[in-house]
Design a protein around this motif. Structure first.
Motif, PDB file in Angstrom:
ATOM      1  N   ARG A   1     -16.424  40.420  -5.244  1.00 22.28           N
ATOM      2  CA  ARG A   1     -16.629  39.095  -5.813  1.00 22.28           C
ATOM      3  C   ARG A   1     -16.302  38.025  -4.783  1.00 22.28           C
ATOM      4  O   ARG A   1     -15.353  38.149  -4.016  1.00 22.28           O
ATOM      5  CB  ARG A   1     -15.758  38.894  -7.054  1.00 22.28           C
ATOM      6  CG  ARG A   1     -16.168  39.713  -8.264  1.00 22.28           C
ATOM      7  CD  ARG A   1     -15.496  39.220  -9.527  1.00 22.28           C
ATOM      8  NE  ARG A   1     -15.994  37.919  -9.906  1.00 22.28           N
ATOM      9  CZ  ARG A   1     -15.363  36.775  -9.663  1.00 22.28           C
ATOM     10  NH1 ARG A   1     -14.208  36.766  -9.040  1.00 22.28           N
ATOM     11  NH2 ARG A   1     -15.878  35.619 -10.042  1.00 22.28           N
ATOM     12  N   ALA A   2     -17.089  36.958  -4.809  1.00 21.04           N
ATOM     13  CA  ALA A   2     -16.906  35.878  -3.836  1.00 21.04           C
ATOM     14  C   ALA A   2     -17.167  34.540  -4.508  1.00 21.04           C
ATOM     15  O   ALA A   2     -17.998  34.426  -5.412  1.00 21.04           O
ATOM     16  CB  ALA A   2     -17.848  36.061  -2.647  1.00 21.04           C
ATOM     17  N   CYS A   3     -16.438  33.511  -4.054  1.00 22.56           N
ATOM     18  CA  CYS A   3     -16.640  32.166  -4.606  1.00 22.56           C
ATOM     19  C   CYS A   3     -17.791  31.443  -3.923  1.00 22.56           C
ATOM     20  O   CYS A   3     -18.235  30.389  -4.395  1.00 22.56           O
ATOM     21  CB  CYS A   3     -15.355  31.353  -4.467  1.00 22.56           C
ATOM     22  SG  CYS A   3     -14.768  31.176  -2.752  1.00 22.56           S
TER      23      CYS A   3
ATOM     24  N   ASP B   1     -22.692  36.236 -12.829  1.00 20.33           N
ATOM     25  CA  ASP B   1     -21.682  36.655 -11.867  1.00 20.33           C
ATOM     26  C   ASP B   1     -22.419  37.228 -10.660  1.00 20.33           C
ATOM     27  O   ASP B   1     -23.536  37.747 -10.786  1.00 20.33           O
ATOM     28  CB  ASP B   1     -20.787  37.726 -12.511  1.00 20.33           C
ATOM     29  CG  ASP B   1     -19.537  38.023 -11.705  1.00 20.33           C
ATOM     30  OD1 ASP B   1     -19.668  38.211 -10.467  1.00 20.33           O
ATOM     31  OD2 ASP B   1     -18.451  38.063 -12.275  1.00 20.33           O
ATOM     32  N   VAL B   2     -21.805  37.167  -9.474  1.00 18.62           N
ATOM     33  CA  VAL B   2     -22.499  37.604  -8.261  1.00 18.62           C
ATOM     34  C   VAL B   2     -22.887  39.080  -8.319  1.00 18.62           C
ATOM     35  O   VAL B   2     -23.881  39.488  -7.711  1.00 18.62           O
ATOM     36  CB  VAL B   2     -21.652  37.330  -7.000  1.00 18.62           C
ATOM     37  CG1 VAL B   2     -21.537  35.844  -6.738  1.00 18.62           C
ATOM     38  CG2 VAL B   2     -20.286  37.978  -7.096  1.00 18.62           C
TER      39      VAL B   2
ATOM     40  N   PHE C   1     -27.277  29.902 -19.833  1.00 22.23           N
ATOM     41  CA  PHE C   1     -27.160  31.314 -20.201  1.00 22.23           C
ATOM     42  C   PHE C   1     -26.554  32.061 -19.030  1.00 22.23           C
ATOM     43  O   PHE C   1     -27.068  32.002 -17.911  1.00 22.23           O
ATOM     44  CB  PHE C   1     -28.528  31.891 -20.547  1.00 22.23           C
ATOM     45  CG  PHE C   1     -28.495  33.323 -21.018  1.00 22.23           C
ATOM     46  CD1 PHE C   1     -28.109  33.638 -22.309  1.00 22.23           C
ATOM     47  CD2 PHE C   1     -28.866  34.355 -20.166  1.00 22.23           C
ATOM     48  CE1 PHE C   1     -28.080  34.962 -22.748  1.00 22.23           C
ATOM     49  CE2 PHE C   1     -28.845  35.681 -20.587  1.00 22.23           C
ATOM     50  CZ  PHE C   1     -28.459  35.981 -21.886  1.00 22.23           C
ATOM     51  N   TYR C   2     -25.454  32.754 -19.283  1.00 17.39           N
ATOM     52  CA  TYR C   2     -24.674  33.393 -18.213  1.00 17.39           C
ATOM     53  C   TYR C   2     -24.654  34.903 -18.424  1.00 17.39           C
ATOM     54  O   TYR C   2     -24.333  35.386 -19.514  1.00 17.39           O
ATOM     55  CB  TYR C   2     -23.252  32.842 -18.232  1.00 17.39           C
ATOM     56  CG  TYR C   2     -22.307  33.458 -17.233  1.00 17.39           C
ATOM     57  CD1 TYR C   2     -22.350  33.108 -15.887  1.00 17.39           C
ATOM     58  CD2 TYR C   2     -21.347  34.385 -17.636  1.00 17.39           C
ATOM     59  CE1 TYR C   2     -21.480  33.665 -14.976  1.00 17.39           C
ATOM     60  CE2 TYR C   2     -20.466  34.951 -16.724  1.00 17.39           C
ATOM     61  CZ  TYR C   2     -20.535  34.588 -15.393  1.00 17.39           C
ATOM     62  OH  TYR C   2     -19.662  35.145 -14.486  1.00 17.39           O
TER      63      TYR C   2
ATOM     64  N   GLY D   1     -14.135  35.271 -16.871  1.00 12.15           N
ATOM     65  CA  GLY D   1     -13.561  35.172 -15.541  1.00 12.15           C
ATOM     66  C   GLY D   1     -13.630  33.743 -15.046  1.00 12.15           C
ATOM     67  O   GLY D   1     -14.096  32.839 -15.752  1.00 12.15           O
ATOM     68  N   PRO D   2     -13.184  33.498 -13.810  1.00 13.50           N
ATOM     69  CA  PRO D   2     -13.146  32.132 -13.286  1.00 13.50           C
ATOM     70  C   PRO D   2     -14.518  31.481 -13.166  1.00 13.50           C
ATOM     71  O   PRO D   2     -14.650  30.268 -13.332  1.00 13.50           O
ATOM     72  CB  PRO D   2     -12.472  32.290 -11.913  1.00 13.50           C
ATOM     73  CG  PRO D   2     -12.585  33.741 -11.570  1.00 13.50           C
ATOM     74  CD  PRO D   2     -12.592  34.471 -12.870  1.00 13.50           C
ATOM     75  N   THR D   3     -15.568  32.269 -12.859  1.00  9.58           N
ATOM     76  CA  THR D   3     -16.903  31.674 -12.750  1.00  9.58           C
ATOM     77  C   THR D   3     -17.356  31.125 -14.092  1.00  9.58           C
ATOM     78  O   THR D   3     -17.848  29.992 -14.193  1.00  9.58           O
ATOM     79  CB  THR D   3     -17.919  32.719 -12.245  1.00  9.58           C
ATOM     80  OG1 THR D   3     -17.490  33.230 -10.980  1.00  9.58           O
ATOM     81  CG2 THR D   3     -19.304  32.092 -12.080  1.00  9.58           C
ATOM     82  N   LEU D   4     -17.190  31.907 -15.144  1.00 16.55           N
ATOM     83  CA  LEU D   4     -17.577  31.459 -16.486  1.00 16.55           C
ATOM     84  C   LEU D   4     -16.762  30.241 -16.909  1.00 16.55           C
ATOM     85  O   LEU D   4     -17.309  29.266 -17.447  1.00 16.55           O
ATOM     86  CB  LEU D   4     -17.388  32.601 -17.485  1.00 16.55           C
ATOM     87  CG  LEU D   4     -17.695  32.286 -18.952  1.00 16.55           C
ATOM     88  CD1 LEU D   4     -19.129  31.812 -19.115  1.00 16.55           C
ATOM     89  CD2 LEU D   4     -17.432  33.507 -19.827  1.00 16.55           C
ATOM     90  N   SER D   5     -15.460  30.260 -16.649  1.00 14.52           N
ATOM     91  CA  SER D   5     -14.610  29.114 -17.015  1.00 14.52           C
ATOM     92  C   SER D   5     -15.033  27.856 -16.284  1.00 14.52           C
ATOM     93  O   SER D   5     -15.079  26.763 -16.867  1.00 14.52           O
ATOM     94  CB  SER D   5     -13.140  29.440 -16.698  1.00 14.52           C
ATOM     95  OG  SER D   5     -12.700  30.542 -17.447  1.00 14.52           O
TER      96      SER D   5
END
Length: 335
Positions: free
Chosen positions: A59-61, A104-105, A162-163, A168-172
């Protein structure tokens, strides 16, 4: 070559490094303990071994960096695309709804197929594309290492999101950045599609409370939470200037990964502001002795001309001069 692994992937690091050395003849170094969050590219550690390129696994930001060439290996987790399409159709009965597809990535590899499948019946669906460079084509919106091209006359207020991914942090980050957009998600691990956002208002009120605490603070601790994200030095200088103009005193602190014990040594500090990547900026400070805010929240607290927009801006680069805001803060930015 420096190889950076997230903690859950370190178990495979030695075998991967050996195979790469055999295949390329290049010397591989494993970065076993990152200076800050494992989602960030650790250019400092890579420079310690004289690396010429860094490969980031997991995972990466996707925060832009500027010291070394970077390659990403996200991994592609399996997704039942048929079930995802069915879930989308159940959540969006109106086929004219404008929707932006995020993921998510680790699920990004299915967005192209998902968009193509949905485009047959949903003509206003737009999928994001990963983009961790600053050279974004004109007219595209870029947030959190993702770029997309919505109808700018409708974005963001008329769009739904739509995700594909789990909590996790990306969704938040997405929820708190566009809290007024209807938000839905599909979790490939559970096969569940649902409407998100039940706790968004509570989270936003907590962020507003922290802004009020920052207004009352007299001594501010500026926490350096990254040494790799592009323009972090400009952001630190900008924050120091904003805090000084507000008549407050500031200290700059760099201590790697944060914990309550480390920050508990600075009892004279009334509040901390964390300069980090977008996914590490919204730190839950309930276990800490003093609150921790984002650079945007500190700027709102210190600048009487700034009003809080009712959403979170977690990418500190958006506060710097040179960023164009044709869509308003929170709507996205263009280069």
């Amino acid at each position: 070559v420096a190889l950076q692994f997230s903690d859950d992937l370190l178990v495979d690091s030695v075998s991967i490094a050996r195979k790469l050395e055999e295949a390329t003849g290049a010397k591989m170094y494993i970065l076993g303990d990152t200076s800050y969050g494992s989602c960030c590219v650790d250019e400092v550690a890579a420079e310690h071994v004289g690396a010429e390129i860094l490969i980031h696994y997991g995972r990466a930001c996707l925060s832009p960096s500027n010291r070394l060439p970077v390659m990403y290996v996200f991994g592609g987790k399996a997704v039942d695309v048929n079930l995802c399409v069915e879930s989308f159709q159940n959540l969006f009965p109106d086929r004219q709804t404008p929707v932006v597809l995020f993921s998510d990535v680790v699920y990004e590899h299915i967005l192209g197929e998902l968009e193509a499948r949905l485009a047959r019946t949903y003509p206003r669906v737009v999928a994001t594309k990963l983009s961790w460079v600053t050279d974004v084509p004109s007219g595209e919106v870029r947030r959190f290492g993702r770029s997309f091209s919505p109808d700018l006359t409708l974005w963001p207020d008329a769009y739904s999101l739509f995700y594909v991914g789990g909590e996790g942090p990306t969704l938040s980050n997405l929820l708190l950045t566009w809290p007024r957009c209807p938000f839905f998600s599909f979790n490939p691990e559970t096969g569940e599609g649902r409407k998100e956002g039940l706790d968004v208002n509570r989270a936003l009120m907590k962020r507003f409370y922290l802004i009020e605490k920052a207004r009352d603070a007299q001594v501010v601790g500026i926490l350096v939470g990254t040494l790799g994200v592009s323009d972090y030095l400009s952001a630190l200088a900008h924050l120091k200037d904003v805090i000084r103009r507000a008549g407050k005193k500031s200290y700059m602190l760099s201590m790697g990964k944060l914990n309550p014990a480390k920050l508990g040594n600075f009892l004279e500090v009334d509040i901390f502001v964390l300069v980090a990547c977008a996914e590490n900026s919204l730190l839950d400070s309930s276990d800490f002795y003093r609150p921790i805010v984002t650079p945007e929240e500190m700027e709102v607290a210190c600048n009487p001309a700034r009003e809080w927009g009712g959403c979170c801006v977690t990418e500190f680069r958006e506060l710097l001069p040179g960023i164009l805001w044709p869509l308003g803060r929170g709507g996205g930015y263009l280069y």
